[in-house]
Scaffold this motif. Sequence first.
Motif, PDB file in Angstrom:
ATOM      1  N   GLY A  68       0.834  -1.203   0.000  1.00 42.51           N
ATOM      2  CA  GLY A  68       0.000   0.000   0.000  1.00 42.51           C
ATOM      3  C   GLY A  68       0.864   1.246   0.000  1.00 42.51           C
ATOM      4  N   GLY A  91       2.183   2.237  -3.265  1.00 40.75           N
ATOM      5  CA  GLY A  91       1.212   2.707  -4.251  1.00 40.75           C
ATOM      6  C   GLY A  91       0.224   1.653  -4.704  1.00 40.75           C
ATOM      7  N   GLY A  92       0.303   0.449  -4.124  1.00 43.79           N
ATOM      8  CA  GLY A  92      -0.666  -0.593  -4.486  1.00 43.79           C
ATOM      9  C   GLY A  92      -2.038  -0.247  -3.932  1.00 43.79           C
ATOM     10  N   ARG A  93      -3.068  -0.401  -4.768  1.00 47.71           N
ATOM     11  CA  ARG A  93      -4.420  -0.095  -4.313  1.00 47.71           C
ATOM     12  C   ARG A  93      -5.029  -1.324  -3.623  1.00 47.71           C
ATOM     13  NH1 ARG A  93      -6.997   1.444  -9.581  1.00 47.71           N
ATOM     14  NH2 ARG A  93      -5.099   0.593 -10.465  1.00 47.71           N
TER      15      ARG A  93
END
Lengths: 221, 409
Positions: free
Chosen positions: B301, B304-306
């Motif tokens: 997260g 930048g992982g959604r």
Amino acid sequence: MSDAVLSAQAVRKSYASGDATLEVLRGVDLEVQAGESVSIRGESGSGKSTLMNLLAGLDAPDSGTIAWGGSPDTGARRRAAYLGMIFQSFYLVPELDAYENVLLARRILGRVDADARLRARELVSAVGLSGRAHHLPAQLSGGERQRIAIARALMNRPGLVLADEPTGNLDERTGNAVVELLLGLCASAGTALVLVTHNAAHAAKARRSLLMTAGVLGPPA
Amino acid sequence: MPWYLHLAVRQLFPTGRRFPFFTLISTLGVALGVALLVIVMGVMGGFAYEIRHMIVDTEGEIQIVAHGLIGDAPAVMKRVLAVPGVAAATPYARDAVMIKFGDKSAFPALRGLDLASVESVTRLSQYLLVGSLDDLDDDSVILSDQLAASVGANVGDTIEVYSPLIINKLAADAVFLPRQVRVVGILHIGHNQLDSSTVYGTLRLTQDLYGLGSTVHGIDVRVTPGSNEDDVVARLNAVLPEGIRAFSWEDSFSDFLWVLNLERSMIFFLLLFIVIVAAFSVTSSLLISVVRKTREIGLLGALGGRPIQVAACFCAQGLFIGVLGTAVGLALGFSALAVRNHVVLWVARVTQREEVLRRFYQFSELPAHTSGATIALIVVLTIVISTLAGLLPAWRAARLRPVDALRNE
């Protein structure tokens, strides 16, 4: 027009603690210019990590504003492109080797092409681990893991790197080397750096030093 | 490949490590469920397939019968052969007889064949162990192999055939001598009931033994390749005289086929629970993985992982285990089907129950037939169930806030 890559104005954050409210940040103002290195020191519980989480867009302030490069968009997608993060506990993915861990930052941003693979190899080499690129994190020492974490933070050519006590789990000699490496790589890439540390010597190496005291950020006494 | 799929693959198959225990156990669980489904469905499908073959090869795809006898068989044949979709037709007569050879007797069914047309409808020739249909005449018969063995008759022997007509003659004080016929062939169909109690003779012989004159009991029909049997049946029934009806082999055995299908559906449903139980083990393992990897999930997260991508990473692990387990299960299942007869015969031999097996299951070999639709159903259901198994861990992972996950020391 300001050249600030990071701007925080009047940022406040508090947490409920039983019946009471614990005010962790009491109106923090911070501006970091492109290529600038800023260190933040402070005692444990002074609010440094809370501030870093807010600056990284991982948490929202109760009041105040935070902007990256003048834009208030601090969402996940922009974070992947604009920000590099380094943590005290390295946080490498144990199933990926050193090279793949570095490349992971680009994978999350989007498609991995030949340029990205080349950059990942160059960064692994730049942190002095080209011979261990295909070793798993478990096969690396603490210092080596943090070097890989630094390479990962720089993978997407971010405008800003936030490093939260990156030497906290390292011995002094290794910690010094890691901070030197981090400052050097950021300086050569023109990347701004916010370095949170307990170590006065490390903090002194940044262009500007700040002190966090009971939720208030200011110049050291 | 998107990062969440790449990471899912890497978490199941980490770089430089041997096959991880979690992946191995989860895959094996799914594979065993799939293998059992393939084996059991294959054998059950084999029974239905063999029965269809046996019926179609000996009686054609469509049977035309009357309430009593078909009087003007040539005229009915002419109408039948004119129907689109009908490739060939052959009349037959059949009833019970008594045969006697030496001091041994048996009570099989005699089926009278029209030698001019029978081979255009049935494939009896390919079931002949000894002799040929060409050797058959009005003074000879072909015996099924178990029947021949039970009375001790071989090709070249002469047996006596008694028909129920003898009772009518005796009632009228007439003398009716049994018909002496030569055995000119031995036939093995592979179905215990047929192989133990069937005699094949000419249509004329059967008509003589029963005093049928020129009438017949029915007409067997073969349809042209690609024709729909039900459509041909409908067209036949539109042109057949009143009192004569056409039935497809499925109509003739509809009750049996319904029971067979019900059995297959029930067993499929029950065996599917093995896959579901395996899926629960996948869920449990992935949930443990989510707890163990809380900080890594936070890191993803932070990088930048959604949340939906983090969820997809865990869901994909369920999917990959499903795909791999299905592939291994199919290989195991088909391998087991390939050696099924060796295994069954070995067990029967060891327990000295070969004869019981043949008598009970009717077939001399354990049949197997797997339809593409059944395999597709097994594959789709297994992969869907395995993927769903990853949903709960995925939801749990997606709900983790990076800031909380990273704080989890």
